[in-house]
Design a protein around this motif. Structure first.
Motif, PDB file in Angstrom:
ATOM      1  N   ASP A  17     -16.324  22.130  21.287  1.00  0.00           N
ATOM      2  CA  ASP A  17     -16.161  23.577  21.425  1.00  0.00           C
ATOM      3  C   ASP A  17     -14.937  23.990  20.598  1.00  0.00           C
ATOM      4  N   PRO A  18     -15.123  24.214  19.282  1.00  0.00           N
ATOM      5  CA  PRO A  18     -13.966  24.488  18.418  1.00  0.00           C
ATOM      6  C   PRO A  18     -13.178  25.731  18.803  1.00  0.00           C
ATOM      7  N   GLN A  19     -13.838  26.732  19.364  1.00  0.00           N
ATOM      8  CA  GLN A  19     -13.103  27.922  19.774  1.00  0.00           C
ATOM      9  C   GLN A  19     -12.144  27.614  20.924  1.00  0.00           C
ATOM     10  N   GLU A  20     -12.626  26.884  21.917  1.00  0.00           N
ATOM     11  CA  GLU A  20     -11.776  26.509  23.043  1.00  0.00           C
ATOM     12  C   GLU A  20     -10.679  25.554  22.579  1.00  0.00           C
ATOM     13  N   GLY A  21     -11.057  24.595  21.710  1.00  0.00           N
ATOM     14  CA  GLY A  21     -10.069  23.656  21.196  1.00  0.00           C
ATOM     15  C   GLY A  21      -8.969  24.356  20.422  1.00  0.00           C
ATOM     16  N   ALA A  22      -9.348  25.305  19.564  1.00  0.00           N
ATOM     17  CA  ALA A  22      -8.360  26.044  18.775  1.00  0.00           C
ATOM     18  C   ALA A  22      -7.450  26.871  19.681  1.00  0.00           C
ATOM     19  N   THR A  23      -8.035  27.491  20.685  1.00  0.00           N
ATOM     20  CA  THR A  23      -7.238  28.291  21.626  1.00  0.00           C
ATOM     21  C   THR A  23      -6.223  27.420  22.352  1.00  0.00           C
ATOM     22  N   ARG A  24      -6.649  26.231  22.757  1.00  0.00           N
ATOM     23  CA  ARG A  24      -5.745  25.329  23.458  1.00  0.00           C
ATOM     24  C   ARG A  24      -4.633  24.836  22.541  1.00  0.00           C
ATOM     25  N   VAL A  25      -4.988  24.504  21.298  1.00  0.00           N
ATOM     26  CA  VAL A  25      -3.974  24.025  20.348  1.00  0.00           C
ATOM     27  C   VAL A  25      -2.942  25.118  20.081  1.00  0.00           C
ATOM     28  N   LEU A  26      -3.394  26.351  19.927  1.00  0.00           N
ATOM     29  CA  LEU A  26      -2.465  27.457  19.661  1.00  0.00           C
ATOM     30  C   LEU A  26      -1.497  27.690  20.820  1.00  0.00           C
ATOM     31  N   SER A  27      -1.885  27.283  22.019  1.00  0.00           N
ATOM     32  CA  SER A  27      -1.023  27.493  23.183  1.00  0.00           C
ATOM     33  C   SER A  27       0.211  26.596  23.157  1.00  0.00           C
ATOM     34  N   PHE A  28       0.192  25.529  22.324  1.00  0.00           N
ATOM     35  CA  PHE A  28       1.338  24.613  22.291  1.00  0.00           C
ATOM     36  C   PHE A  28       2.516  25.203  21.510  1.00  0.00           C
ATOM     37  N   ALA A  29       2.244  25.891  20.401  1.00  0.00           N
ATOM     38  CA  ALA A  29       3.264  26.586  19.607  1.00  0.00           C
ATOM     39  C   ALA A  29       4.498  25.737  19.304  1.00  0.00           C
ATOM     40  N   PRO A  30       4.353  24.594  18.604  1.00  0.00           N
ATOM     41  CA  PRO A  30       5.525  23.800  18.215  1.00  0.00           C
ATOM     42  C   PRO A  30       6.317  24.512  17.115  1.00  0.00           C
ATOM     43  N   PRO A  31       7.577  24.152  16.905  1.00  0.00           N
ATOM     44  CA  PRO A  31       8.376  24.786  15.843  1.00  0.00           C
ATOM     45  C   PRO A  31       7.820  24.469  14.462  1.00  0.00           C
ATOM     46  N   ARG A  32       8.103  25.369  13.502  1.00  0.00           N
ATOM     47  CA  ARG A  32       7.571  25.198  12.152  1.00  0.00           C
ATOM     48  C   ARG A  32       8.017  23.880  11.523  1.00  0.00           C
ATOM     49  N   GLU A  33       9.280  23.465  11.786  1.00  0.00           N
ATOM     50  CA  GLU A  33       9.776  22.219  11.189  1.00  0.00           C
ATOM     51  C   GLU A  33       8.941  21.023  11.627  1.00  0.00           C
ATOM     52  N   ALA A  34       8.549  21.010  12.904  1.00  0.00           N
ATOM     53  CA  ALA A  34       7.728  19.911  13.419  1.00  0.00           C
ATOM     54  C   ALA A  34       6.353  19.915  12.763  1.00  0.00           C
ATOM     55  N   SER A 102      -0.629  34.510  12.675  1.00  0.00           N
ATOM     56  CA  SER A 102       0.672  34.342  12.012  1.00  0.00           C
ATOM     57  C   SER A 102       0.636  33.118  11.111  1.00  0.00           C
ATOM     58  N   PHE A 103       1.664  32.986  10.275  1.00  0.00           N
ATOM     59  CA  PHE A 103       1.727  31.826   9.388  1.00  0.00           C
ATOM     60  C   PHE A 103       1.860  30.541  10.194  1.00  0.00           C
ATOM     61  N   GLU A 104       2.686  30.560  11.246  1.00  0.00           N
ATOM     62  CA  GLU A 104       2.873  29.373  12.074  1.00  0.00           C
ATOM     63  C   GLU A 104       1.574  28.960  12.753  1.00  0.00           C
ATOM     64  N   GLU A 105       0.809  29.930  13.234  1.00  0.00           N
ATOM     65  CA  GLU A 105      -0.475  29.620  13.858  1.00  0.00           C
ATOM     66  C   GLU A 105      -1.450  29.027  12.837  1.00  0.00           C
ATOM     67  N   THR A 106      -1.417  29.580  11.621  1.00  0.00           N
ATOM     68  CA  THR A 106      -2.276  29.052  10.564  1.00  0.00           C
ATOM     69  C   THR A 106      -1.906  27.618  10.235  1.00  0.00           C
ATOM     70  N   LEU A 107      -0.623  27.377  10.075  1.00  0.00           N
ATOM     71  CA  LEU A 107      -0.139  26.024   9.769  1.00  0.00           C
ATOM     72  C   LEU A 107      -0.546  25.054  10.868  1.00  0.00           C
ATOM     73  N   LEU A 108      -0.408  25.479  12.116  1.00  0.00           N
ATOM     74  CA  LEU A 108      -0.747  24.623  13.254  1.00  0.00           C
ATOM     75  C   LEU A 108      -2.232  24.255  13.251  1.00  0.00           C
ATOM     76  N   LEU A 109      -3.106  25.233  13.075  1.00  0.00           N
ATOM     77  CA  LEU A 109      -4.541  24.949  13.145  1.00  0.00           C
ATOM     78  C   LEU A 109      -5.038  24.146  11.942  1.00  0.00           C
ATOM     79  N   VAL A 110      -4.496  24.413  10.755  1.00  0.00           N
ATOM     80  CA  VAL A 110      -4.913  23.650   9.582  1.00  0.00           C
ATOM     81  C   VAL A 110      -4.450  22.198   9.701  1.00  0.00           C
ATOM     82  N   VAL A 111      -3.229  22.002  10.176  1.00  0.00           N
ATOM     83  CA  VAL A 111      -2.736  20.640  10.380  1.00  0.00           C
ATOM     84  C   VAL A 111      -3.565  19.935  11.456  1.00  0.00           C
ATOM     85  N   TRP A 112      -3.902  20.667  12.519  1.00  0.00           N
ATOM     86  CA  TRP A 112      -4.736  20.064  13.567  1.00  0.00           C
ATOM     87  C   TRP A 112      -6.107  19.682  13.022  1.00  0.00           C
ATOM     88  N   LEU A 113      -6.660  20.515  12.157  1.00  0.00           N
ATOM     89  CA  LEU A 113      -7.932  20.190  11.515  1.00  0.00           C
ATOM     90  C   LEU A 113      -7.822  18.876  10.742  1.00  0.00           C
TER      91      LEU A 113
END
Length: 201
Positions: A17-34, A102-113
């Motif tokens: 379920d990529p929509q649920e997975g993406a929503t869950r990943v976005l909830s973590f919100a790690p710092p950009r440096e990480a 946001s850019f941080e959310e984009t970075l997070l999801l692309v890295v998770w992909l």
């Protein structure tokens, strides 16, 4: 609270379920440096997987990709550039089309992909050993999986409503990017022979 032990289950959830997975990943919100560090790590892991795949197939990475990109460092750099390029493309095109990510959310999801596809690469290696005749089929399936996950990740990221429109946007953006890169390489005089010899221009 995110734990490393959650990664396998989250990968499976993102595929089911990529929509649920993406929503869950976005909830973590790690710092950009990480996220930048994770991006570099994923590029290195993906390169290691590719090198092992070349060894198992008996092919030479140098012969397959050329001298410049046939080295582990070159492959890792190319992988990192691909990920970074995908991040900016998803962010800029999405925002231009009215997206809200946001850019941080984009970075997070692309890295998770990319994390998911490191796991996919590992599965491909195992299958190549156990059932090598399925290698091509698995490769084609993985390409389909990439576009499937990217479509729904972008849908969630930018709060779009139509998966079909998102997929069409990805295809158009991808072809447009390839055209611009090809044109730029042609203008700069960069061809296959340049990359294969590691020459300068």
């Amino acid at each position: 609270m995110f734990k490393f032990s959650d990664v396998p289950n989250l990968i499976l959830e993102s595929i089911r379920d990529p929509q649920e997975g993406a929503t869950r990943v976005l909830s973590f919100a790690p710092p950009r440096e990480a996220l930048w560090l994770l991006l570099a790590l994923v590029a290195v892991l993906s390169t290691l997987m590719s090198q092992v795949a070349f060894l198992l197939s008996g092919a030479s990475a140098d012969a397959s990709m050329g001298t410049l990109m046939g080295t582990p460092v070159g492959m890792a750099a190319l992988q990192a550039l691909f990920i970074v390029g995908t991040v900016y493309l998803v962010y800029w095109v999405g925002r231009a089309c009215g997206g809200q990510g946001s850019f941080e959310e984009t970075l997070l999801l692309v890295v998770w992909l990319q994390v998911i596809f490191v796991a996919v690469q590992l599965a491909q290696l195992v299958l190549a050993i156990i059932v090598p005749f399925l290698t091509l089929l698995v490769l084609v399936a993985s390409v389909g999986l990439f576009f499937y996950l990217l479509t729904y990740f972008v849908l969630v990221l930018h709060r779009f409503q139509s998966a079909g429109m998102v997929f069409a946007g990805i295809v158009i953006s991808g072809f447009g990017t390839l055209f611009v890169l090809g044109l730029a390489m042609s203008i700069l005089g960069i061809g296959p022979e340049t990359l294969s010899t590691g020459g300068t221009f």
